[in-house]
Design an enzyme around this catalytic site. Structure first.
Site, PDB file in Angstrom:
ATOM      1  N   GLY A   1      41.648 -61.178  26.471  1.00 16.02           N
ATOM      2  CA  GLY A   1      43.055 -61.394  26.816  1.00 16.02           C
ATOM      3  C   GLY A   1      43.939 -60.491  25.988  1.00 16.02           C
ATOM      4  O   GLY A   1      44.251 -59.374  26.391  1.00 16.02           O
ATOM      5  N   SER A   2      44.269 -60.955  24.791  1.00 16.13           N
ATOM      6  CA  SER A   2      45.109 -60.133  23.905  1.00 16.13           C
ATOM      7  C   SER A   2      44.457 -58.786  23.638  1.00 16.13           C
ATOM      8  O   SER A   2      45.122 -57.750  23.647  1.00 16.13           O
ATOM      9  CB  SER A   2      45.297 -60.840  22.558  1.00 16.13           C
ATOM     10  OG  SER A   2      45.806 -62.127  22.737  1.00 16.13           O
TER      11      SER A   2
ATOM     12  N   ILE B   1      45.205 -65.015  36.903  1.00 19.02           N
ATOM     13  CA  ILE B   1      45.984 -63.961  37.553  1.00 19.02           C
ATOM     14  C   ILE B   1      46.965 -64.569  38.559  1.00 19.02           C
ATOM     15  O   ILE B   1      46.572 -65.278  39.486  1.00 19.02           O
ATOM     16  CB  ILE B   1      45.038 -62.961  38.266  1.00 19.02           C
ATOM     17  CG1 ILE B   1      43.949 -62.478  37.296  1.00 19.02           C
ATOM     18  CG2 ILE B   1      45.842 -61.804  38.846  1.00 19.02           C
ATOM     19  CD1 ILE B   1      44.449 -61.884  35.986  1.00 19.02           C
TER      20      ILE B   1
ATOM     21  N   GLY C   1      63.652 -89.822  23.005  1.00 19.99           N
ATOM     22  CA  GLY C   1      62.777 -90.902  22.541  1.00 19.99           C
ATOM     23  C   GLY C   1      61.760 -91.263  23.609  1.00 19.99           C
ATOM     24  O   GLY C   1      61.254 -90.386  24.318  1.00 19.99           O
TER      25      GLY C   1
ATOM     26  N   GLU D   1      52.149 -62.004  28.726  1.00 25.75           N
ATOM     27  CA  GLU D   1      52.633 -60.651  28.413  1.00 25.75           C
ATOM     28  C   GLU D   1      52.681 -60.362  26.916  1.00 25.75           C
ATOM     29  O   GLU D   1      53.639 -59.806  26.401  1.00 25.75           O
ATOM     30  CB  GLU D   1      53.996 -60.417  29.086  1.00 25.75           C
ATOM     31  CG  GLU D   1      53.876 -60.633  30.592  1.00 25.75           C
ATOM     32  CD  GLU D   1      54.992 -60.000  31.413  1.00 25.75           C
ATOM     33  OE1 GLU D   1      55.688 -59.124  30.889  1.00 25.75           O
ATOM     34  OE2 GLU D   1      55.116 -60.368  32.583  1.00 25.75           O
TER      35      GLU D   1
HETATM   36  C1  FAD Z   1      50.730 -69.106  33.019  1.00 24.09           C
HETATM   37  C2  FAD Z   1      49.974 -67.847  32.739  1.00 24.09           C
HETATM   38  C3  FAD Z   1      50.040 -66.785  33.650  1.00 24.09           C
HETATM   39  C4  FAD Z   1      49.313 -65.613  33.432  1.00 24.09           C
HETATM   40  N1  FAD Z   1      49.381 -64.597  34.357  1.00 24.09           N
HETATM   41  C5  FAD Z   1      48.616 -63.475  34.189  1.00 24.09           C
HETATM   42  C6  FAD Z   1      48.604 -62.425  35.160  1.00 24.09           C
HETATM   43  O1  FAD Z   1      49.280 -62.502  36.184  1.00 24.09           O
HETATM   44  N2  FAD Z   1      47.819 -61.333  34.955  1.00 24.09           N
HETATM   45  C7  FAD Z   1      47.054 -61.210  33.824  1.00 24.09           C
HETATM   46  O2  FAD Z   1      46.379 -60.198  33.690  1.00 24.09           O
HETATM   47  N3  FAD Z   1      47.044 -62.185  32.873  1.00 24.09           N
HETATM   48  C8  FAD Z   1      47.808 -63.321  33.024  1.00 24.09           C
HETATM   49  N4  FAD Z   1      47.790 -64.312  32.064  1.00 24.09           N
HETATM   50  C9  FAD Z   1      46.933 -64.171  30.910  1.00 24.09           C
HETATM   51  C10 FAD Z   1      47.672 -63.856  29.622  1.00 24.09           C
HETATM   52  O3  FAD Z   1      48.143 -62.545  29.634  1.00 24.09           O
HETATM   53  C11 FAD Z   1      46.692 -64.110  28.454  1.00 24.09           C
HETATM   54  O4  FAD Z   1      46.426 -65.504  28.411  1.00 24.09           O
HETATM   55  C12 FAD Z   1      47.244 -63.642  27.130  1.00 24.09           C
HETATM   56  O5  FAD Z   1      47.278 -62.249  27.081  1.00 24.09           O
HETATM   57  C13 FAD Z   1      46.405 -64.166  25.949  1.00 24.09           C
HETATM   58  O6  FAD Z   1      45.055 -63.889  26.096  1.00 24.09           O
HETATM   59  P1  FAD Z   1      43.965 -65.034  25.926  1.00 24.09           P
HETATM   60  O7  FAD Z   1      44.413 -66.198  26.724  1.00 24.09           O
HETATM   61  O8  FAD Z   1      42.652 -64.467  26.216  1.00 24.09           O
HETATM   62  O9  FAD Z   1      44.051 -65.449  24.402  1.00 24.09           O
HETATM   63  P2  FAD Z   1      43.280 -64.703  23.185  1.00 24.09           P
HETATM   64  O10 FAD Z   1      43.475 -63.253  23.287  1.00 24.09           O
HETATM   65  O11 FAD Z   1      41.901 -65.230  23.118  1.00 24.09           O
HETATM   66  O12 FAD Z   1      44.111 -65.248  21.969  1.00 24.09           O
HETATM   67  C14 FAD Z   1      43.882 -66.520  21.364  1.00 24.09           C
HETATM   68  C15 FAD Z   1      44.769 -66.652  20.136  1.00 24.09           C
HETATM   69  O13 FAD Z   1      44.428 -65.627  19.196  1.00 24.09           O
HETATM   70  C16 FAD Z   1      45.562 -64.902  18.828  1.00 24.09           C
HETATM   71  N5  FAD Z   1      45.179 -63.522  18.514  1.00 24.09           N
HETATM   72  C17 FAD Z   1      44.502 -62.648  19.286  1.00 24.09           C
HETATM   73  N6  FAD Z   1      44.366 -61.465  18.677  1.00 24.09           N
HETATM   74  C18 FAD Z   1      44.988 -61.572  17.471  1.00 24.09           C
HETATM   75  C19 FAD Z   1      45.220 -60.691  16.372  1.00 24.09           C
HETATM   76  N7  FAD Z   1      44.790 -59.430  16.373  1.00 24.09           N
HETATM   77  N8  FAD Z   1      45.930 -61.162  15.320  1.00 24.09           N
HETATM   78  C20 FAD Z   1      46.373 -62.453  15.303  1.00 24.09           C
HETATM   79  N9  FAD Z   1      46.190 -63.314  16.289  1.00 24.09           N
HETATM   80  C21 FAD Z   1      45.507 -62.889  17.384  1.00 24.09           C
HETATM   81  C22 FAD Z   1      46.473 -64.998  20.028  1.00 24.09           C
HETATM   82  O14 FAD Z   1      47.803 -64.754  19.691  1.00 24.09           O
HETATM   83  C23 FAD Z   1      46.230 -66.428  20.454  1.00 24.09           C
HETATM   84  O15 FAD Z   1      47.019 -67.263  19.656  1.00 24.09           O
HETATM   85  C24 FAD Z   1      48.499 -65.498  32.280  1.00 24.09           C
HETATM   86  C25 FAD Z   1      48.455 -66.547  31.355  1.00 24.09           C
HETATM   87  C26 FAD Z   1      49.175 -67.710  31.579  1.00 24.09           C
HETATM   88  C27 FAD Z   1      49.107 -68.823  30.568  1.00 24.09           C
END
Ligand code: FAD
Lengths: 391, 359
Positions: A140-141, A166, A348, A372
């Protein structure tokens, strides 16, 4: 220095307010009650198309010269988004249209790709959607670590992998899928591919059950030996071919950050108005503790709004705004969450009953710190420029 | 919307910044120890023409407004907030007279004082015990940032009250801002030289006083952020710069976000003052936000330097003390949120934007 808006933006905000109250709010509440996205054939979407929504910003290959593109400031657009999110953030994403991938296609796509993929959105005959698929169950990130891959097959490609969360994926005409053509190159090895609905091997669509923002679908799917032609690669054969990779994907998000921040501000403003309303109805305005909470929310919203507007204003001036955009996103999402939480304390146990709008806002708004680029990722980007935090 | 300062203000800011960098920062401890800024510094400040920043041009001032004031104050306080106070002969006492009593009274007020050495003090009713009996006033203010004063202006409710005699300043150690001095101010049945009442004017005066100190606070916090961020890139621990450990990198990012956001509130409120818009809620909010942020930014800057931050060899301990001290003025946090909160609960669209050229 000047912190007022012009009459034109004011008018657009008022239109957004009307639309929000009449259409967005009821649709959002309906989806939340049903715990399911609005179905594709919901009359709400028909009305969107009738109102002229769901269209592309693209002007067509031979734009009628009499129709100059309206010059709209980012600040104006951002404030309109703030207002719409005030009424229902989820519905903004549910609205048909080319959505998130539109900007990538506009900046990196070939003329043929614009014609083929954005063309149907010029005068859509029915609600149409598109989506941008980046996130994967395992990445993700750290988007550079995604594993969906594209292998050469003759002059085309074969895609394999899985995507998750997505937006609008199962109802999209086409999905812009981010994949790696060369895992050894990390982010440099990424490309984006158009995958059309119905393509063999595209399947396993699963609409996730979410805590909030239920009005639009966030969907997981798989790509199982999906074969696409060379022309399906974003920018293929065009002058942007080499650039249409990881960077483009990231630019989509950079531009969106102040907007996400503004949406969080709109939601927090909704919380504020509802909290004041609640205090008035229940004769609580004379209590210091209540007034202090309301002041705290108002102050948070005010500063988050200024931060998002500043980032947008810099974009209007064509100045670098990466730190400001990240700061606004990190702050906006955080203050909106705090505000909703704070306001629920005011309610409350009435908040605990789960049928007050502030309770819905509390669930909806959490996503703003995740989508994002999470708050942590924003801080990483800020720290890179402030103290040279290495990658 | 326009976040640009414009050439004129840019120049004013640049002038203040240069002075702060070349004169205030290097002498920060010296000014603190001697409880004053040097004579030549006072002179050069007057020569540049910024000593009478808000004084109308007709009265020989620069004729600038609240926006200019907050910009200048930030720059000076980023060097030394105590010195910033010492350099301003009239302080927010002048804008209190200007807003409550009007331009003529304000011009008279400055004409009676020397632009180089005057000290006019503003006492807010919130910060002192004030007793009024017919045309006499008694005041007990445990801390004012000055060692001497020529005149006192008391902003009490809707009134501005001027005192020229009958008060004493007794030196105290002071928690900070010592370059401006620190005293316990008392007046016992002192004669009132003049008094004016004007509720709207008093509200604006209060806004301007809050913004005056808010912008000093922003300057101190900016200095704290910048100093600690720079330090974090040089000091190493566990094989890399401390700033490259995420715990500190994120802290530094958060400090910067907080200060930027607070500054924007100050700017917006100051812009409202200059535009003649209601500004009480906005100025109170901005002031409350600055104080709120300073509660963590000051101590966090010290934390980033660790034990070194605790020592007077570095300026961050001073930033921490002075940020805290500044935030105690004008009724502090509680009065500010009380004022903003009271209005907010009665409004229907509390955060509506101002439209340009409407009405
Ligand atoms: C409602 C919703 C709609 C979405 N729509 C789309 C979409 O249309 N298209 C799409 O491609 N994606 C979409 N997403 C996905 C979204 O972009 C990802 O959930 C987001 O980028 C986070 O990735 P992850 O969930 O894998 O979390 P992870 O990357 O696993 O992160 C988990 C935790 O670790 C932290 N973390 C990660 N790396 C680091 C670092 N280097 N330093 C410190 N902390 C870190 C993060 O901040 C988070 O708190 C959607 C998500 C949601 C909730």
């Amino acid at each position: 220095m000047e912190f007022s808006i012009d009459v034109d933006v004011q008018r657009r905000i008022e239109e957004a307010r009307e639309l929000g109250a009449k259409e967005f709010r009821p649709a959002g509440l309906e989806a939340d009650r049903n715990a399911a996205p609005l179905p594709v054939d919901h009359p709400f979407f028909e009305r969107c198309i009738e109102r002229g929504e769901g269209r592309t910003r693209w002007q067509g290959l031979n734009p009628p010269s009499a129709r100059p593109a309206p010059t709209r400031t980012v600040v104006g657009t951002l404030l309109v988004m703030e207002e719409l999110a005030y009424w229902d953030r989820g519905i903004i994403n549910a609205i048909p249209g080319p959505g998130l991938p539109e900007q990538s296609v506009l900046s990196m796509g070939t003329d043929e790709q614009k014609e083929k993929y954005l063309g149907p959105f010029l005068e859509p005959d029915r609600p149409r959607w598109a989506c941008f698929a980046m996130t994967e169950p395992g990445a993700g990130s750290d988007a550079a670590a995604l594993t969906t891959n594209a292998k050469r097959d003759g002059d085309g490609w074969i895609l394999n992998g899985a995507k998750c969360f997505i937006g609008s994926a199962s109802r999209s005409d086409w999905l812009l899928v981010q994949a790696t053509v060369d895992p050894s190159k990390g982010r440099g090895g990424q490309r984006a591919f158009f995958v059309e609905r119905g393509t063999e091997g595209l399947g396993g669509f699963k609409i996730e059950k979410k805590m909030g923002l239920k009005s639009y679908e966030s969907t997981s799917f798989t790509l199982d030996n999906v074969r696409v032609s060379a022309a399906h690669q974003l920018g293929a054969g065009g002058r942007n071919e080499k650039k249409a990779g990881f960077k483009t994907a990231m630019q989509t998000f950079n531009a969106g950050r102040p907007i996400i921040a503004a949406q969080a501000v709109g939601m927090a403003r909704s919380v504020l108005d509802e909290a004041i309303n609640f205090a008035k109805i229940h004769d609580l305005t004379k209590k210091d503790r209540v007034r202090d909470r309301i002041e705290g929310i108002a102050r948070r919203v005010r500063k988050a709004r200024m931060m998002s507007v500043r980032a947008a204003w810099l974009a209007d001036q064509q100045r670098a705004n990466i730190i400001e955009a990240s700061m606004s996103k990190a702050l906006g999402a955080q203050i909106a969450q705090e505000s909703a939480s704070f306001a629920l304390e005011l309610l409350g146990t009435m908040g605990g009953a789960g049928n007050h709008i502030i309770e819905k806002l509390y669930r909806d708004v959490k996503a703003m710190d995740i989508v994002e680029g999470t708050g942590q990722i924003q801080k990483m980007l800020i720290a890179r420029s402030l103290v040279g935090l290495p990658r | 919307m326009n976040f640009e300062l414009g050439d004129d203000l840019e120049l004013v800011v640049e002038t203040a910044r240069k002075l702060a960098e070349s004169e205030l920062t290097p002498r920060l401890r010296e000014s603190e120890a001697s409880r004053a800024v040097s004579e030549d510094l006072l002179g050069s400040w007057e020569e540049i023409g910024l000593a009478g920043l808000e004084v109308p041009e007709a009265a020989g001032g620069a004729g600038l407004g609240a926006v200019a004031r907050v910009l200048v104050n930030e720059e000076l306080a980023a060097g030394d907030a105590g010195a910033a106070l010492a350099l301003d002969p009239y302080g927010p006492a002048f804008t209190a007279i200007l807003e409550v009593a009007g331009e003529d009274a304000a011009s008279e007020f400055v004409a009676s004082l020397s632009r180089r050495t005057a000290r006019a003090l503003l006492i807010m009713g919130e910060d002192a015990r004030v007793d009024l009996v017919s045309d006499q006033i008694s005041i007990d203010a445990p801390w004012v940032a000055a060692d001497r004063a020529d005149v006192i202006v008391v902003l009490n409710g809707d009134e501005a009250i001027l005192l020229r005699e009958g008060f004493t300043l007794e030196r105290v150690r002071g928690a900070g801002l010592r370059a401006a001095g620190a005293s316990h101010l008392r007046a016992s049945s002192a004669p009132i030289a003049a008094r004016w009442s004007n509720s709207e004017g008093a509200a604006r005066a209060r806004s301007r006083a809050r913004l005056y100190y808010a912008s000093l606070l922003i300057g101190v916090m900016r200095a704290a952020c910048e100093f600690s961020a720079a330090y974090s890139q040089e000091r190493e621990a566990f094989g890399k710069p401390i700033g490259h450990h995420q715990a500190l990198a994120f802290l530094i990012a958060e400090m910067r976000i907080a200060v930027d956001a607070a500054r924007l509130l100050v700017h917006e409120a100051a812009w409202r003052v200059d535009a003649g818009l209601p500004s009480a809620v906005e100025a109170s909010s901005a002031w409350a936000e600055c104080i709120d942020v300073s509660r963590t930014v000051g101590p966090d800057a010290v934390q980033i330097l660790g034990g070194h931050g605790f020592m007077a060899d570095y300026p961050v301990e001073k930033f921490m003390r002075e940020a805290r001290a500044l935030g105690l003025l004008c009724g502090g946090f509680d009065a500010a949120i009380e004022e903003a909160g009271r209005e907010l609960v009665n409004s229907t669209h509390p955060l509506s934007l101002t439209t340009h050229g409407a009405n």
